[in-house]
Each structure stands twice: as structure tokens, then as C-alpha cells.
Scaffold this active site. Structure first.
Site, PDB file in Angstrom:
ATOM      1  CD  GLN A   1      -2.966  -1.093   2.352  1.00 39.08           C
ATOM      2  OE1 GLN A   1      -2.711  -1.927   3.329  1.00 39.08           O
ATOM      3  NE2 GLN A   1      -3.805  -0.203   2.182  1.00 39.08           N
TER       4      GLN A   1
ATOM      5  NE  ARG B   1       0.269  -4.043  11.972  1.00 40.92           N
ATOM      6  CZ  ARG B   1      -1.006  -4.260  11.307  1.00 40.92           C
ATOM      7  NH1 ARG B   1      -1.856  -3.302  11.178  1.00 40.92           N
ATOM      8  NH2 ARG B   1      -1.187  -5.580  10.747  1.00 40.92           N
TER       9      ARG B   1
ATOM     10  CG  HIS C   1      -0.836  -5.739   5.701  1.00 41.71           C
ATOM     11  ND1 HIS C   1      -1.115  -5.107   6.831  1.00 41.71           N
ATOM     12  CD2 HIS C   1      -1.890  -5.044   5.307  1.00 41.71           C
ATOM     13  CE1 HIS C   1      -1.954  -4.117   7.042  1.00 41.71           C
ATOM     14  NE2 HIS C   1      -2.611  -4.374   6.003  1.00 41.71           N
TER      15      HIS C   1
ATOM     16  CG  ASN D   1      -3.434  -6.893   8.650  1.00 42.34           C
ATOM     17  OD1 ASN D   1      -3.571  -6.296   9.755  1.00 42.34           O
ATOM     18  ND2 ASN D   1      -4.210  -6.634   7.602  1.00 42.34           N
TER      19      ASN D   1
ATOM     20  CE1 TYR E   1      -9.890   1.599  10.008  1.00 40.70           C
ATOM     21  CE2 TYR E   1      -9.862  -0.772  10.375  1.00 40.70           C
ATOM     22  CZ  TYR E   1      -9.319   0.583   9.925  1.00 40.70           C
ATOM     23  OH  TYR E   1      -7.939   0.373   9.382  1.00 40.70           O
TER      24      TYR E   1
ATOM     25  CD  GLU F   1      -5.270  -2.051   9.633  1.00 37.10           C
ATOM     26  OE1 GLU F   1      -6.620  -1.605   9.163  1.00 37.10           O
ATOM     27  OE2 GLU F   1      -4.415  -2.912   8.983  1.00 37.10           O
TER      28      GLU F   1
ATOM     29  CD1 TRP G   1      -6.063   2.875   7.222  1.00 35.23           C
ATOM     30  CD2 TRP G   1      -4.292   1.669   7.859  1.00 35.23           C
ATOM     31  NE1 TRP G   1      -5.520   2.301   6.432  1.00 35.23           N
ATOM     32  CE2 TRP G   1      -4.356   1.419   6.506  1.00 35.23           C
ATOM     33  CE3 TRP G   1      -3.176   0.845   8.230  1.00 35.23           C
ATOM     34  CZ2 TRP G   1      -3.381   0.753   5.596  1.00 35.23           C
ATOM     35  CZ3 TRP G   1      -2.324   0.050   7.501  1.00 35.23           C
ATOM     36  CH2 TRP G   1      -2.461   0.001   6.259  1.00 35.23           C
TER      37      TRP G   1
ATOM     38  CD  GLU H   1      -6.817   2.492   2.783  1.00 35.91           C
ATOM     39  OE1 GLU H   1      -7.219   1.383   2.836  1.00 35.91           O
ATOM     40  OE2 GLU H   1      -6.056   3.327   3.539  1.00 35.91           O
TER      41      GLU H   1
END
Length: 511
Positions: free
Chosen positions: A53, A109, A153, A198, A342, A409, A456, A463
């Protein structure tokens, strides 16, 4: 996705009572008294990213493709974008680390690109890839910033996917363990915090059930636009192999490295919270099924050595079995559990025959409130409710013996142009971060063993949900500029102020 939740009078009454307690607690924290110094000794604050990313340099210095390179170059992203350049941290890591230091980050991270370090997935180490990660880690350490490293990840070398279908094969366990061994040996003298995988609990759903993520495998009628795959079995097989790979790497670390290097190792899962649409027994049971399939799928094997009984009863023979030795190796194969959180989602009981969502995973759980679209866009479309973090941590505390937890995150999505005045003046993100950090502090005071919190993301990046159509960064990145110039958002200034040692409210004026 279900829009507003339909709440019964009794459920509303319960929430009102709960809200009174929560409002009082939040007033105490929001009155200007919360600061960095309120958190326990040893607690760490940071921000995160991942290799595909943010690094760019996709075809440079010996790097070979990952499954994400193949996926994006096939035009699978909504905006037809790729991570070929992304934020170009590969060429700008020194200025980025300096920016982290100026912001006051205590930890960063990031993930290592397996296919940059060992381009074929097994075999020879790429010296230029090794040099890059040594340089990045050294730069962080020189500035006093803790490196927290994720080994995988959501990306794996494309060569392993071509050779034996990647994490669907037992061969993956051996190759991942050898890759982890290289990382421990080369970087473990400076890296004291390792994450094996992840979000594997979403990786196999999007990649092997829906097919709207790499490796783009699925089967009719559950997924779309896949040339191969089996949605009814592969998500469970893939998750099983990832769990065994995790346990193998942890065993290796503990036997060969941990005593000398004094580090810790764990795994990070996507950890949404779920609320029943109403307080009926059916919807409450649907919520628990969702938690068992979403969290229990990975946490039950790590804590209790087997999958939740709910999953075993519903999935049946499609759910693989652990041997006695597997269970023994899995139990307690973590020093911490990473949670990416989230917000929450509403769930509602649904007859088992209902199958319009296009996901075998959702058919198994039989709940409304999640669709094939929301499974792939969980981070971008959820309602904001910071109390969901407290409910999640309380559940993990009680259900899984209060493990050490790191929030790896947490962040708020921005839409559209990421460098205009409105995007830089991201007051909603400031409010979001403050409310979730307040909730985190309340959870710690209520007994949850939380050791760290990472925003995050540190800066805008490619993304995995929708390319460059959204942004989460504390720092904006101008993707139209060849040098990918970085710009601080208000949220970066707020976070920097919060991390300052003085007792203050960590509030930044919008003017």
C-alpha cells in the site's frame, strides 16, 4: 448493508441506560483532562501502513510480483489503480521517518514484502530487499521509534500462488516459516514486535469466497468473475493453513530467538463489533454466530485449541480438523492479539435458505446486515460508534481470558480529493480519533489489558478497498506529484499534540 437499525422499545431502554453511564464517562474525559500521560507505563502509540500500500517501487531492485500486483494489473480495482508507485516510501523512507519523529510517534507498524525479500517465495534472499528493510529499521531505531513488523499483510508472492495455490496448500506452512526465520534472523536484534498475519479472517473471504480480492478465487453462485475456486470450502481451508503457519512461526521464534532477542509475537485480525437489530432471541443468537465466525474463527483455536462449536455445527465437514498436536501448538501461540477495529455493524437473523448476498460465508452464518459489498468495504461504509470498541474489548476480555491486546488499526475514511482544503482540515477524523482513544482509556480502566494503539494510517496510501478514491492518512500524499509530496492534516497536528507529554486536552483549533 442494513441502514438504520430497527430497535425495539426494550432495546432502546437498555441503550439509554447504557448511554447515561457512557456519556458521564466521556464528559469526564472530554473536559480537557485526557492526555498521553493517562495511559499505563509501557503503553505505545503509533501509526501504520503496509508494504504493497505504501512502498511503490514494484518492479525495482529484484522485487517480483505478489498476488496484489497480479490482481490490480488485471484491472480488478474500482478505480483501475495499482500500487506500482503508491506513496513511494521505498524512495522516501528517510524523510518519512523524520516526519514520524516530528509528529511524536512512539512506534511505526509496517509490513515486509515477502516477495521483495525472497522474490520467489522460497530460496535466495534478495540483497537489495534485505538492505532496504535494514535501512528502514535502522532509521526508525535511530529516531527512537519502535518498529512493529507484520510478516504478511494480505500479500503473498505470486510465485507461490502459481506453484501450489498459496495458502490453500500445506506447503505454504513450510515456506512461510522459512521466510519468518529469515526475518527473525536478519531483523530480530532490533525488531521486538512481530505480527505473523494481518486480517486473515477477511483475507480468505474476499480472496476465496467472494473473489473480489486476490487471489480472485470463487465459485458460482457465491462469487463473481472468477475463473477457478470453490467458495464453499476454500475460505475454511485457507484460514486453517494460515493458522498452522502462524503457530509454526511462533514455535520457531520461541525456540530459537525469543529468549535472546527479548521480543513478542502475535497475530492481528479484523475485529468489528456487531449489534442485533432488535433484542429478539433470534437476533441476539445471530449476533453471537457472527462473533463466532468473525472473531472465534481465529481466537478460539489460539485460546482453546479448536474452532467454535457453532462453526463446527454449521460448516460441518467443510471445516478442517486440527490434530491433537495442532491444537497443542496453537493454544497460547501469541504474546498479544492484534485487533483492527473501525466500528460496528447491525445484524439480523435470516433463514438459512436466504442466499441473495452472494457469499457462502454469509449463508453459513445466516444473518442480514452484511452483504458481499460490505464484506469488501467494511472499513469504508460503517457507522461511527466509539463505544463499540469498549464492547469489543469487554467481550474479548471475558470470552478469551483477557489477553494482551494491541489496537493495530483504527481510523476514519475520507472521500474524494485528498489534498484540498477540506480534506486537510479533517475535523471529523480528529473527533473520531479522540472519541476512540477515550473509549480505549475507559476500557483499560475497566480491566482490559491493552498495550498499544495505532492509527490507520500514517499517510495516504493505496487503499486495498478502493485504491486512491479514499484516504485515511494523518498526512495527505499528492499522488499527482512525481515526488508524492506529503502534507499534514489537522489530525496529524492533533495526534502530535496529544502525544506531547504535557497534560492537555490535545485539541487543535480549526482556524
Amino acid at each position: 448493508m442494513v441502514g438504520l437499525m430497527r430497535l425495539s422499545p426494550s432495546f432502546i431502554c437498555f441503550m439509554c441506560v447504557h448511554a447515561v453511564v457512557m456519556v458521564d464517562a466521556h464528559l469526564q474525559l472530554s473536559s480537557g483532562l485526557m492526555s498521553r500521560s493517562d495511559f499505563p507505563t509501557g503503553f505505545v502509540f503509533g501509526a501504520g501502513s503496509s508494504a504493497y500500500q505504501i512502498e511503490g517501487a514494484a518492479a525495482e531492485d529484484g522485487r517480483k510480483p505478489s498476488i496484489w500486483d497480479t490482481f490490480t494489473h488485471a484491472g480488478k480495482m474500482i478505480d483501475m489503480s495499482t500500487g506500482d508507485i503508491a506513496s513511494d516510501q521505498y524512495h522516501h523512507y528517510k524523510e518519512d521517518v523524520k516526519l514520524m519523529h516530528e509528529t511524536g510517534l512512539e512506534a511505526y507498524r509496517f509490513s515486509i514484502s515477502w516477495n521483495r525479500l525472497i522474490p520467489d517465495g522460497h530460496g535466495a534472499v534478495n540483497p537489495k530487499g534485505l538492505n532496504y528493510y535494514n535501512n528502514l529499521i535502522n532509521e526508525l531505531v535511530d529516531y527512537g521509534i519502535e518498529p512493529h513488523v507484520t510478516l504478511s499483510h494480505l500479500d503473498i508472492p505470486r510465485s507461490l500462488q502459481d506453484e501450489y495455490d498459496g495458502y490453500l496448500s500445506p506447503k505454504f506452512i513450510e515456506d512461510f516459516t522459512a521466510y519468518a526465520d529469515t526475518c527473525f534472523k536478519e531483523f530480530g536484534d532490533r525488531v521486538k514486535h512481530w505480527i505473523t498475519f494481518n486480517e486473515p479472517n477477511i483475507q480468505t473471504i474476499t480472496g476465496n469466497d467472494l473473489g473480489n480480492g486476490p487471489p480472485n478465487r470463487c465459485s458460482y453462485p457465491f462469487g463473481v468473475n472468477c475463473s477457478t475456486g470453490n467458495s464453499t470450502t476454500e475460505p475454511y481451508i485457507g484460514a486453517h493453513m494460515i493458522l498452522l503457519s502462524h503457530a509454526s512461526a511462533v514455535q520457531l521464534y520461541r525456540e530459537n530467538y525469543q529468549e535472546i532477542q527479548k521480543g513478542q509475537i502475535g497475530i492481528t485480525i479484523l475485529a468489528l463489533w456487531f449489534e442485533p437489530v432488535c433484542d429478539s432471541p433470534d437476533d441476539i443468537a445471530a449476533k453471537q454466530r457472527m462473533l463466532d465466525f468473525h472473531l472465534g474463527w481465529f481466537l478460539d483455536p489460539l485460546v482453546y485449541g479448536d474452532y467454535p462449536a457453532t462453526m463446527r455445527n454449521i460448516v460441518g465437514s467443510r471445516l478442517p480438523f486440527f490434530t491433537e498436536n495442532d491444537s497443542k501448538q496453537l493454544k497460547s501461540s501469541y504474546d498479544f492479539i492484534g485487533l483492527n477495529h473501525y466500528s460496528s455493524l447491525p445484524v439480523e437473523d435470516q433463514p438459512i435458505t436466504f442466499n441473495k448476498y452472494g457469499s457462502d460465508y454469509i449463508r453459513d452464518i445466516s444473518v442480514k446486515g452484511l452483504s458481499s459489498k460490505s464484506l469488501h468495504q467494511m472499513k469504508s461504509t460503517m457507522p461511527v460508534d466509539s463505544r463499540s470498541l469498549q464492547r469489543l474489548l469487554e467481550y474479548v476480555n471475558l470470552k478469551y481470558k483477557n489477553p494482551a491486546v494491541v489496537i493495530h488499526e483504527n481510523g476514519l475514511r475520507g472521500h474524494g480529493d485528498n489534498c484540498n482544503a477540506q480534506a486537510l482540515n479533517d475535523t471529523e477524523r480528529v473527533e473520531y480519533l479522540q472519541s476512540y482513544i477515550e473509549s480505549l482509556l475507559l476500557s483499560i480502566r475497566n480491566g482490559s489489558d491493552v498495550r498499544g494503539y495505532f492509527v490507520w494510517s500514517f499517510m495516504d496510501c493505496f487503499e486495498l478497498i478502493d485504491g486512491y478514491r479514499s484516504h485515511y492518512g494523518l498526512y495527505a500524499v499528492d499522488f499527482n506529484d512525481a515526488r508524492r509530496k506529503r502534507y499534514p492534516r489537522m489530525s496529524a497536528k492533533w495526534f502530535s499534540s496529544f502525544l506531547a507529554k504535557e497534560k492537555n486536552s490535545a485539541k487543535i483549533s480549526s482556524h
